[in-house]
Write a protein that holds these residues in place. Structure first.
Motif, PDB file in Angstrom:
ATOM      1  N   TYR A 184     -16.556   4.632 -13.221  1.00 37.45           N
ATOM      2  CA  TYR A 184     -14.957   3.281 -13.395  1.00 37.45           C
ATOM      3  C   TYR A 184     -14.297   2.220 -13.448  1.00 37.45           C
ATOM      4  O   TYR A 184     -13.288   1.615 -13.398  1.00 37.45           O
ATOM      5  CB  TYR A 184     -14.014   5.033 -13.640  1.00 37.45           C
ATOM      6  N   LYS A 229      -6.977   6.330 -13.160  1.00 36.69           N
ATOM      7  CA  LYS A 229      -8.562   6.987 -13.231  1.00 36.69           C
ATOM      8  C   LYS A 229      -9.587   7.086 -13.013  1.00 36.69           C
ATOM      9  O   LYS A 229      -9.549   5.153 -12.698  1.00 36.69           O
ATOM     10  CB  LYS A 229      -9.167   7.265 -15.179  1.00 36.69           C
ATOM     11  N   PRO A 230     -10.507   7.798 -12.279  1.00 33.64           N
ATOM     12  CA  PRO A 230     -10.770   9.361 -12.612  1.00 33.64           C
ATOM     13  C   PRO A 230      -9.786   9.829 -11.920  1.00 33.64           C
ATOM     14  O   PRO A 230     -10.116  11.734 -12.026  1.00 33.64           O
ATOM     15  CB  PRO A 230     -12.309   9.097 -12.770  1.00 33.64           C
TER      16      PRO A 230
END
Length: 285
Positions: A63, A116-117
């Motif tokens: 991410y 996120k995550p």
């Protein structure tokens, strides 16, 4: 000779908190309570704890800001080596991309924003579970945690949108949805835009009864947490709220300790405070 006017610079000398501190809509994160005057220590403590836990829970590399392989290939060998060394130095810094302390200007309350995550509900449950299993006190300043999955502006229409998004995984699964007993808890800080009763009614209607869901204020399976702060309404769902002492880390620690150990810890804390007081008095003399 007239009296000199007092300077405005000293007017707010003892004011610890700024008047600002708003949370934007669509913010996810975790509220935490602490003793008055310990907000800064609490924030630092939580950033350290959260950083360690998210590494255990998530593959953060997936991410990060994506740098395509093609761009790396275009770099010279020398530049690739420099990039790898720089990445190694910034390993700890990269964690901060997923966690950000927000100054909300509220006594005894801090807020850590997540992206996120990181899932606030999952992170809080992990921390509470580890506290129960380890039976060790891992925090000094933090008391209670409250996860917020998402947040919106304070209108009934926005609350409906928020509920639809946050409640779906818990109450509206496409297949195999079991009946759930639930309760709704609304906390308000510096907030008077909507009435508590209107918020609860709106959320309850969004839960619905099509799967056999029912309200149970004492023996609920899930607790819907609603945090109203200034111009922001946040929502999360707790599945083990009572099991983990309402996400109160201090109470988890005290419950898991034997009476002798608890008495010893409290005595050590008392002795420490008395020593600090004696040292302060000695310096004055």
């Amino acid at each position: 000779m007239g009296k000199r006017k007092s300077s405005d610079k000293g007017g707010n000398k003892n004011k610890k908190f700024k008047a600002g501190g708003f949370l934007d809509p669509n913010t996810s994160g975790i509220y935490a309570t602490c003793a008055r005057g310990k907000e800064q220590q609490c924030r630092k403590e939580l950033m350290n704890i959260f950083s360690d836990k998210i590494e255990q829970l998530y593959d953060l590399d997936q991410y990060k800001d994506e740098q395509s392989d093609e761009e790396d290939k275009e770099l010279s060998i020398e530049d690739q080596i420099k990039k790898e060394l720089n990445d190694m130095k910034q390993t700890n810094e990269s964690k901060k991309e997923f966690l950000k302390p927000i100054e909300i200007g509220c006594e005894c309350v801090v807020f850590i924003k997540t992206r996120k995550p990181v899932q606030p509900e999952e992170l809080v449950e992990k921390i509470c579970k580890d506290c129960v299993e380890s039976k060790e006190k891992t925090t000094r300043y933090t008391l209670k945690l409250t996860p917020i999955t998402y947040s919106v502006s304070p209108t009934i229409e926005e609350v409906k949108k928020l509920a639809a998004k946050v409640l779906a995984p818990h109450f509206h699964k496409p297949e195999g949805q079991e009946p759930v007993k639930f309760a709704i808890q609304v906390s308000k800080r510096n907030f008077n835009t909507l009435e508590r009763g209107d918020i609860i009614k709106t959320i309850a209607e969004c839960v619905g009864r099509e799967h056999g869901h029912s309200v149970d204020l004492k023996k609920y399976d899930k607790l819907i947490l609603v945090e109203c702060f200034k111009t922001n309404i946040g929502m999360g769902v707790a599945s083990n709220y009572e099991k983990f002492e309402k996400y109160n880390l201090q109470q988890i620690f005290e419950k898991n300790m034997g009476e002798d150990d608890l008495s010893r810890v409290k005595k050590e804390e008392k002795d420490s405070k008395e020593e600090q007081k004696e040292d302060a008095n000695a310096k004055k003399e």
